[in-house]
Motif scaffolding. Structure first.
Motif, mmCIF file in Angstrom:
data_model
loop_
_atom_site.group_PDB
_atom_site.id
_atom_site.type_symbol
_atom_site.label_atom_id
_atom_site.label_comp_id
_atom_site.label_asym_id
_atom_site.label_seq_id
_atom_site.Cartn_x
_atom_site.Cartn_y
_atom_site.Cartn_z
ATOM 1 N N VAL A 1 1.824 8.738 -6.956
ATOM 2 C CA VAL A 1 2.155 10.162 -7.032
ATOM 3 C C VAL A 1 3.254 10.401 -8.057
ATOM 4 O O VAL A 1 3.154 11.292 -8.914
ATOM 5 C CB VAL A 1 2.586 10.678 -5.644
ATOM 6 N N ALA A 2 4.304 9.581 -7.977
ATOM 7 C CA ALA A 2 5.426 9.755 -8.901
ATOM 8 C C ALA A 2 5.018 9.443 -10.340
ATOM 9 O O ALA A 2 5.322 10.189 -11.276
ATOM 10 C CB ALA A 2 6.600 8.864 -8.474
ATOM 11 N N LEU A 3 4.301 8.327 -10.523
ATOM 12 C CA LEU A 3 3.896 7.929 -11.873
ATOM 13 C C LEU A 3 2.929 8.935 -12.490
ATOM 14 O O LEU A 3 2.991 9.218 -13.688
ATOM 15 C CB LEU A 3 3.244 6.550 -11.831
ATOM 16 N N SER A 4 2.024 9.466 -11.657
ATOM 17 C CA SER A 4 1.069 10.448 -12.171
ATOM 18 C C SER A 4 1.783 11.654 -12.753
ATOM 19 O O SER A 4 1.449 12.129 -13.845
ATOM 20 C CB SER A 4 0.116 10.884 -11.052
ATOM 21 N N SER A 5 2.807 12.128 -12.036
ATOM 22 C CA SER A 5 3.561 13.282 -12.523
ATOM 23 C C SER A 5 4.307 12.943 -13.806
ATOM 24 O O SER A 5 4.281 13.708 -14.774
ATOM 25 C CB SER A 5 4.546 13.734 -11.442
ATOM 26 N N VAL A 6 4.951 11.781 -13.826
ATOM 27 C CA VAL A 6 5.727 11.379 -15.009
ATOM 28 C C VAL A 6 4.819 11.153 -16.212
ATOM 29 O O VAL A 6 5.115 11.598 -17.329
ATOM 30 C CB VAL A 6 6.539 10.101 -14.703
ATOM 31 N N LEU A 7 3.686 10.471 -15.993
ATOM 32 C CA LEU A 7 2.791 10.165 -17.104
ATOM 33 C C LEU A 7 2.111 11.417 -17.637
ATOM 34 O O LEU A 7 1.874 11.536 -18.844
ATOM 35 C CB LEU A 7 1.750 9.140 -16.650
ATOM 36 N N ASN A 8 1.771 12.355 -16.730
ATOM 37 C CA ASN A 8 1.214 13.626 -17.196
ATOM 38 C C ASN A 8 2.223 14.361 -18.074
ATOM 39 O O ASN A 8 1.868 14.936 -19.117
ATOM 40 C CB ASN A 8 0.829 14.508 -16.007
ATOM 41 N N TYR A 9 3.477 14.335 -17.638
ATOM 42 C CA TYR A 9 4.526 14.992 -18.421
ATOM 43 C C TYR A 9 4.693 14.315 -19.779
ATOM 44 O O TYR A 9 4.815 14.990 -20.811
ATOM 45 C CB TYR A 9 5.841 14.959 -17.645
ATOM 46 N N ASN A 10 4.671 12.982 -19.787
ATOM 47 C CA ASN A 10 4.823 12.258 -21.051
ATOM 48 C C ASN A 10 3.641 12.527 -21.987
ATOM 49 O O ASN A 10 3.823 12.675 -23.208
ATOM 50 C CB ASN A 10 4.940 10.758 -20.785
ATOM 51 N N LEU B 1 0.828 -1.205 0.000
ATOM 52 C CA LEU B 1 0.000 0.000 0.000
ATOM 53 C C LEU B 1 0.863 1.255 0.000
ATOM 54 O O LEU B 1 0.582 2.219 -0.720
ATOM 55 C CB LEU B 1 -0.925 -0.013 1.220
ATOM 56 N N GLY B 2 1.928 1.237 0.813
ATOM 57 C CA GLY B 2 2.837 2.383 0.821
ATOM 58 C C GLY B 2 3.508 2.586 -0.529
ATOM 59 O O GLY B 2 3.639 3.721 -1.003
ATOM 60 N N GLY B 3 3.914 1.484 -1.142
ATOM 61 C CA GLY B 3 4.544 1.577 -2.454
ATOM 62 C C GLY B 3 3.580 2.066 -3.519
ATOM 63 O O GLY B 3 3.953 2.860 -4.382
ATOM 64 N N ILE B 4 2.315 1.610 -3.447
ATOM 65 C CA ILE B 4 1.312 2.033 -4.422
ATOM 66 C C ILE B 4 1.054 3.536 -4.307
ATOM 67 O O ILE B 4 0.971 4.253 -5.313
ATOM 68 C CB ILE B 4 0.001 1.252 -4.236
#
Length: 311
Positions: A30-39, A22-25
């Motif tokens: 948060v990190a993936l959302s930022s990266v994917l939005n940027y991509n 759960l902590g990893g998710i």
């Protein structure tokens, strides 16, 4: 509430893995959302810039190829189709007939346009002023709010670099009479060479950016969930076979030894910590058995000694 101490070893291990998961998710979301939005923005920016370069090619073609062929006619008649901005806008509307580009919008937002459909709104006017103040800025992008919803935009400055543009935009007296008849003499004049008069903009609904990012995020998180679920199952099976079961058998053997069973013994072939614990248990069992044998011989000796004394 169930206490942690009351849980079985497998349950504790599963609970720990779930907390880590759960902590990893949360952190990865948060990190993936930022990266994917940027991509997603990068992909749309690349497509928009390609369209913008196409529109610039249309503008150049209109100026350098079409206008010279109609120079005699243009001296007495104004043709909107020969205006680079008009040509680019019309070509882009044709592009929008393709479903791939249906959500894209093109506008040459101008502070003082001849055609009022190109009039810059408040937000666009601020962008033009920024381009004027920061003359080295050649491109900007971001999100803006509109009554129809948020938009993601890319903008470049429109600068008057050719004197031929001033034939229609310097003064009403220098403009073709037919242009004055069509658009009037109040707008689109007073432009100067090397002046930034507007912003070339391509925009797309922000939801398109966010939707693409969300779909990628859900796909990746779904893969993570499936992979981690399989990992939890495999780890629990491994834990049950190589740790929990040997410990349970060892507990039964220890209980039997405590009840006086001299043959209680536990065998594990592994060389890990469980195997070492089994070896230690067997040594303890052997030591306990030898101690019991010595105690029994001592008692036997005392009994024999007592019988001899009584005689």
């Amino acid at each position: 509430m169930l206490k942690l101490a009351n849980l079985q070893l497998g349950q504790k291990f599963t609970l720990m893995l779930l907390l880590v998961f759960l902590g990893g998710i949360i952190a990865s979301s948060v990190a993936l959302s930022s990266v994917l939005n940027y991509n997603a923005q990068t992909q749309l920016t690349t497509k928009a810039l390609m369209l913008m370069e196409t529109m610039n090619s249309v503008r150049d073609y209109t100026t350098n190829q079409v206008n010279p062929e109609l120079v005699d006619r243009l001296s007495t008649e104004f043709l909107p189709e020969t205006v680079p901005a008009y040509s680019a806008r019309e070509v882009f509307e044709t592009f929008r007939g393709n479903p791939i580009y249906a959500d894209f919008f093109y506008k040459e937002a101008t502070l003082n346009p001849t055609n009022l459909r190109d009039k810059a709104d408040g937000f666009e006017a601020q962008l033009v002023e920024q381009f004027k103040q920061q003359s080295t800025t050649q491109e900007t992008s971001g999100f803006r709010r509109t009554p129809a919803g948020d938009l993601y935009y890319i903008a470049r400055p429109i600068k008057i670099t050719k004197a031929s543009c001033l034939e229609c935009h310097s003064t009403p007296a220098a403009a073709p009479a037919s242009m004055i008849e069509r658009y009037g003499s109040s707008n689109g004049f007073g432009w100067n060479l090397d002046e930034i008069v507007g912003a070339q903009m391509i925009s797309v609904p922000a939801e398109k950016v966010l939707k693409s990012a969300r779909q990628s995020l859900l796909l990746i998180l779904g893969i993570f969930v499936i992979a981690f679920s399989v990992a939890i199952v495999l780890v629990n099976l491994w834990l049950k076979r190589y740790v929990v079961r040997p410990l349970n058998r060892m507990a039964l053997a220890a209980e039997a030894a405590s009840m006086g069973d001299p043959g209680a013994e536990f065998t594990v072939n592994s060389k890990d910590e469980v195997g070492k614990l089994a070896e230690a248990f067997n040594r303890m069992q052997m030591s306990l058995q030898m101690a019991m044998q010595r105690l029994e011989r001592y008692r036997e000796g005392r009994r024999n000694s007592g019988d001899f004394t009584s005689k």
